[in-house]
Design a protein around this motif. Structure first.
Motif, PDB file in Angstrom:
ATOM      1  N   LEU A 181     -58.613 -47.050  32.300  1.00 36.10           N
ATOM      2  CA  LEU A 181     -59.100 -48.235  31.203  1.00 36.10           C
ATOM      3  C   LEU A 181     -60.122 -49.236  31.688  1.00 36.10           C
ATOM      4  N   SER A 182     -60.010 -49.618  32.891  1.00 41.30           N
ATOM      5  CA  SER A 182     -60.818 -50.472  33.728  1.00 41.30           C
ATOM      6  C   SER A 182     -62.523 -49.934  33.251  1.00 41.30           C
ATOM      7  N   PHE A 183     -62.665 -48.861  33.441  1.00 41.91           N
ATOM      8  CA  PHE A 183     -63.919 -48.165  33.155  1.00 41.91           C
ATOM      9  C   PHE A 183     -64.635 -48.653  31.742  1.00 41.91           C
ATOM     10  N   LEU A 184     -63.743 -48.928  30.983  1.00 34.25           N
ATOM     11  CA  LEU A 184     -64.255 -49.574  29.761  1.00 34.25           C
ATOM     12  C   LEU A 184     -65.129 -50.701  29.899  1.00 34.25           C
ATOM     13  N   ALA A 185     -64.632 -51.661  30.999  1.00 31.02           N
ATOM     14  CA  ALA A 185     -65.315 -52.753  31.195  1.00 31.02           C
ATOM     15  C   ALA A 185     -66.433 -52.780  32.084  1.00 31.02           C
ATOM     16  N   THR A 186     -66.281 -51.804  33.030  1.00 29.58           N
ATOM     17  CA  THR A 186     -67.504 -51.731  34.370  1.00 29.58           C
ATOM     18  C   THR A 186     -68.592 -50.535  33.914  1.00 29.58           C
ATOM     19  N   THR A 187     -68.254 -49.765  32.807  1.00 33.12           N
ATOM     20  CA  THR A 187     -69.135 -48.473  32.893  1.00 33.12           C
ATOM     21  C   THR A 187     -70.247 -49.191  31.569  1.00 33.12           C
ATOM     22  N   PRO A 188     -71.306 -49.299  31.811  1.00 29.94           N
ATOM     23  CA  PRO A 188     -72.566 -49.696  30.685  1.00 29.94           C
ATOM     24  C   PRO A 188     -72.383 -48.747  29.475  1.00 29.94           C
ATOM     25  N   LYS A 189     -72.355 -47.323  29.949  1.00 29.68           N
ATOM     26  CA  LYS A 189     -72.503 -46.365  28.903  1.00 29.68           C
ATOM     27  C   LYS A 189     -71.373 -46.135  28.268  1.00 29.68           C
ATOM     28  N   ALA A 190     -70.376 -46.993  28.145  1.00 28.80           N
ATOM     29  CA  ALA A 190     -69.103 -46.616  27.434  1.00 28.80           C
ATOM     30  C   ALA A 190     -69.281 -47.632  26.258  1.00 28.80           C
ATOM     31  N   ARG A 191     -70.468 -48.326  25.801  1.00 28.44           N
ATOM     32  CA  ARG A 191     -70.530 -48.791  24.728  1.00 28.44           C
ATOM     33  C   ARG A 191     -72.139 -48.636  24.144  1.00 28.44           C
ATOM     34  N   GLN A 192     -71.904 -48.673  22.947  1.00 29.46           N
ATOM     35  CA  GLN A 192     -73.462 -48.386  22.110  1.00 29.46           C
ATOM     36  C   GLN A 192     -74.315 -49.429  22.609  1.00 29.46           C
ATOM     37  N   GLU A 193     -75.659 -49.012  23.169  1.00 31.50           N
ATOM     38  CA  GLU A 193     -76.475 -49.722  23.653  1.00 31.50           C
ATOM     39  C   GLU A 193     -77.000 -50.906  22.529  1.00 31.50           C
ATOM     40  N   GLY A 194     -76.899 -51.979  22.817  1.00 37.02           N
ATOM     41  CA  GLY A 194     -77.405 -53.089  21.847  1.00 37.02           C
ATOM     42  C   GLY A 194     -76.457 -53.207  20.676  1.00 37.02           C
ATOM     43  N   GLN A 195     -75.154 -52.703  20.693  1.00 38.85           N
ATOM     44  CA  GLN A 195     -74.292 -52.928  19.486  1.00 38.85           C
ATOM     45  C   GLN A 195     -73.337 -53.733  19.820  1.00 38.85           C
ATOM     46  N   GLY A 196     -73.249 -54.186  20.863  1.00 38.44           N
ATOM     47  CA  GLY A 196     -72.100 -55.260  21.240  1.00 38.44           C
ATOM     48  C   GLY A 196     -70.705 -54.577  21.910  1.00 38.44           C
ATOM     49  N   ILE A 197     -69.898 -55.396  22.446  1.00 38.42           N
ATOM     50  CA  ILE A 197     -68.869 -54.731  23.293  1.00 38.42           C
ATOM     51  C   ILE A 197     -67.942 -53.951  22.528  1.00 38.42           C
ATOM     52  N   VAL A 198     -67.639 -54.178  21.073  1.00 34.68           N
ATOM     53  CA  VAL A 198     -66.596 -53.473  20.347  1.00 34.68           C
ATOM     54  C   VAL A 198     -67.244 -52.072  19.834  1.00 34.68           C
ATOM     55  N   SER A 199     -68.369 -51.978  19.969  1.00 33.73           N
ATOM     56  CA  SER A 199     -69.220 -50.589  19.667  1.00 33.73           C
ATOM     57  C   SER A 199     -69.094 -49.327  20.504  1.00 33.73           C
ATOM     58  N   LEU A 200     -68.079 -48.678  20.610  1.00 35.52           N
ATOM     59  CA  LEU A 200     -67.972 -47.833  21.818  1.00 35.52           C
ATOM     60  C   LEU A 200     -68.763 -46.501  21.528  1.00 35.52           C
ATOM     61  N   SER A 201     -69.067 -45.910  22.930  1.00 38.99           N
ATOM     62  CA  SER A 201     -70.118 -44.697  22.688  1.00 38.99           C
ATOM     63  C   SER A 201     -68.989 -43.657  22.921  1.00 38.99           C
ATOM     64  N   LEU A 202     -69.473 -42.500  22.783  1.00 35.32           N
ATOM     65  CA  LEU A 202     -68.633 -41.181  22.880  1.00 35.32           C
ATOM     66  C   LEU A 202     -67.712 -41.382  24.243  1.00 35.32           C
ATOM     67  N   LEU A 203     -68.341 -41.779  25.387  1.00 35.12           N
ATOM     68  CA  LEU A 203     -67.528 -42.045  26.644  1.00 35.12           C
ATOM     69  C   LEU A 203     -66.611 -43.114  26.525  1.00 35.12           C
ATOM     70  N   GLY A 204     -67.219 -44.210  25.847  1.00 34.62           N
ATOM     71  CA  GLY A 204     -65.884 -45.326  25.603  1.00 34.62           C
ATOM     72  C   GLY A 204     -64.694 -44.867  24.629  1.00 34.62           C
ATOM     73  N   GLN A 205     -64.945 -44.095  23.735  1.00 35.24           N
ATOM     74  CA  GLN A 205     -64.102 -43.166  22.882  1.00 35.24           C
ATOM     75  C   GLN A 205     -62.999 -42.545  23.767  1.00 35.24           C
ATOM     76  N   PHE A 206     -63.754 -41.663  24.464  1.00 33.56           N
ATOM     77  CA  PHE A 206     -63.009 -41.074  25.455  1.00 33.56           C
ATOM     78  C   PHE A 206     -62.165 -41.640  26.475  1.00 33.56           C
ATOM     79  N   LEU A 207     -62.429 -42.807  26.974  1.00 35.10           N
ATOM     80  CA  LEU A 207     -61.502 -43.664  27.796  1.00 35.10           C
ATOM     81  C   LEU A 207     -60.686 -44.470  26.936  1.00 35.10           C
ATOM     82  N   LEU A 208     -60.755 -44.775  25.857  1.00 35.39           N
ATOM     83  CA  LEU A 208     -59.974 -45.469  24.933  1.00 35.39           C
ATOM     84  C   LEU A 208     -58.627 -44.854  24.586  1.00 35.39           C
ATOM     85  N   LYS A 209     -58.853 -43.339  24.804  1.00 29.79           N
ATOM     86  CA  LYS A 209     -57.610 -42.687  24.286  1.00 29.79           C
ATOM     87  C   LYS A 209     -56.560 -42.822  25.543  1.00 29.79           C
ATOM     88  N   ASP A 210     -56.916 -43.278  26.736  1.00 28.98           N
ATOM     89  CA  ASP A 210     -55.876 -43.432  27.792  1.00 28.98           C
ATOM     90  C   ASP A 210     -54.875 -44.388  27.553  1.00 28.98           C
TER      91      ASP A 210
END
Length: 155
Positions: free
Chosen positions: A105-134
């Motif tokens: 879950l710490s990867f949500l904060a450290t992995t830039p590709k976990a968020r949609q580029e230019g959409q802010g911190i709450v807009s998760l990418s597919l990778l971010g959504q994958f991590l969130l299930k944890d």
């Protein structure tokens, strides 16, 4: 027909058994995949951007780190599944899973590709959504740890 309390207790017991089996199966399966090259490559953005894990990556290399994680996950999953025979060992496995899921879950904060580029911190990418299930798996690990500790005390 049983009492409502007995029915609720039976349902909780079945639910915990399903939860434990699913948690152990997920961790074992994911651990086994860590020996595949595509999984080593999939994990690269996560491990290289993590201040904690990137140091291990530098020392071990990508493939050895992936195998180390895989072995750890295989051990943790096996321990979780061991509750009928060894509830204390199962509790240790569940607590290991808690640490594992907090790390991922710490990867949500450290992995830039976990968020949609230019959409802010709450807009998760597919990778971010994958991590969130944890977060769900973290809850499962906490419940199985509690259940195993209760069983160990009863012995």
């Amino acid at each position: 027909m049983g009492t409502p309390q007995a029915s609720a207790d039976d349902l909780a017991s079945v639910g915990l058994s399903v939860l434990r089996s699913a948690l152990a199966t997920n961790i074992l399966w994911i651990g086994a995949l860590k020996f595949k090259q595509y999984e080593v490559e999939n994990d690269e953005p996560l491990v290289t951007s993590s201040p904690l894990i990137s140091r291990f990556r530098e020392k071990l290399g990508a493939q050895k780190l992936s195998r180390f994680i895989g072995v750890t996950e295989l051990i943790v999953g096996s321990l979780i599944a061991s509750k009928p025979l060894a509830p204390r060992a199962s509790a240790i496995g569940s607590l290991g899973a808690v640490g594992m899921f907090l790390t991922t879950l710490s990867f949500l904060a450290t992995t830039p590709k976990a968020r949609q580029e230019g959409q802010g911190i709450v807009s998760l990418s597919l990778l971010g959504q994958f991590l969130l299930k944890d977060t769900v798996l973290l809850g499962a690990a906490l419940l199985t740890a509690s259940d195993s500790l209760h069983a160990a005390r009863r012995r």
